[in-house]
Design an enzyme around this catalytic site. Structure first.
Site, short mmCIF file in Angstrom:
data_model
loop_
_atom_site.label_atom_id
_atom_site.label_comp_id
_atom_site.label_asym_id
_atom_site.label_seq_id
_atom_site.Cartn_x
_atom_site.Cartn_y
_atom_site.Cartn_z
N GLU A 120 0.83 -1.21 0.00
CA GLU A 120 0.00 0.00 0.00
C GLU A 120 0.87 1.26 0.00
OE1 GLU A 120 -4.21 -0.60 1.12
OE2 GLU A 120 -3.28 -1.02 3.06
N GLU A 140 -4.60 -8.82 3.04
CA GLU A 140 -5.61 -8.48 4.04
C GLU A 140 -6.82 -9.41 4.04
OE1 GLU A 140 -3.08 -4.86 3.71
OE2 GLU A 140 -3.84 -6.39 2.35
#
Length: 266
Positions: A120, A140
């Protein structure tokens, strides 16, 4: 020069090198790391002598994302930094380049793990170079979590949507070769060579007119969501003033005189 116990700051000429420095945890995110990272972005933007930023990790890894063990235990390292978070509840998003964009170019030098929050943060950088054994991915969903660092928005805008959705929905790891093939990184180099390659790119940027470099970067991002017509209008508004600078005149003069230009941000 700033830095914390989990983030080191070093000057290499006109380049500020920020190193995620928590190798025992594969540079997993901590409060000291996030505070140091945000302070590094601010330092680079505040100092006109700095023309580029290189982001890398210590110990052979880039960043393994959030410290899940600490998260499960309800705490994270760095209690003495909690006042910074209270003063600016958005600090962690700024550190991860979700809610902040440095005006100087940011070059990522990736070795080892660059997963979850690491991938990210990577999406907030401008140029990305990876060692051939680097690993990428957004894990995730495999943990029942959401990649809230911006990936559901940014990733489909940076790589083809089918690849973005596969990465987001499977939670599987990607090799450096795969990451390059889908456009997540721009170049793959032999293991251990990412930082040197990133510094070489930084030196090339540093040799250019800083006002021009910063205006070009800003234009690329500011026009990304505009129509072509709107974007071209915006480009002229940002680009024409660069031609009137002393640096622009110096660039032309140096070319004519067959010498390196000396830019003064004027």
């Amino acid at each position: 020069m700033g830095g914390t116990e989990h983030l080191t700051v070093q000057r290499e000429g006109a380049t500020l090198v920020l190193t995620l420095n928590r190798p025992e945890a594969k540079n997993a995110l901590s409060l000291p790391l996030l505070v140091g990272l945000y302070d590094g972005w601010l330092e680079a933007d505040a100092d006109d002598r700095i023309r580029s930023i290189v982001l890398t990790g210590a110990g052979g890894d880039f960043c393994a994302g959030m410290d899940l063990k600490a998260l499960a235990g309800g705490s994270m390292d760095g209690d003495r930094y909690r006042d910074r978070m209270k003063a600016d509840p958005d600090l962690h998003w700024k550190a991860m380049l979700r809610h902040h964009r440095p005006r100087k170019p940011v070059i990522a030098a990736v070795e080892g793990y660059c997963v979850a929050g690491g991938t990210e943060i990577l999406q907030g950088t401008d140029i990305r170079i990876a060692g051939e054994s680097a690993t990428f991915g957004l894990f995730e969903v495999k943990r029942g979590l959401f990649p809230i660092g911006g990936s559901t928005v940014r990733l489909p805008r940076q790589i083809p949507r089918t690849h973005a959705l596969e990465m987001l929905l499977t939670g599987r790891p990607y090799s450096a070769a795969e990451a390059a093939a889908i456009g997540l990184v721009g170049r793959v180099v032999p293991d251990g060579g990412a930082l040197d390659a990133a510094l070489e790119v930084a030196e090339q940027i540093n040799a250019c007119g800083p006002l021009a470099v910063e205006a070009v970067k800003a234009s690329v991002y500011d026009t990304a969501e505009l129509t072509e017509t709107e974007g071209l209008e915006s480009e002229l508004e940002r680009g024409w003033p660069v031609f009137a600078t002393a640096d622009a005149k110096e660039g032309a003069k140096a070319f004519a005189e067959k010498r390196p230009p000396v830019y003064r941000r004027a």
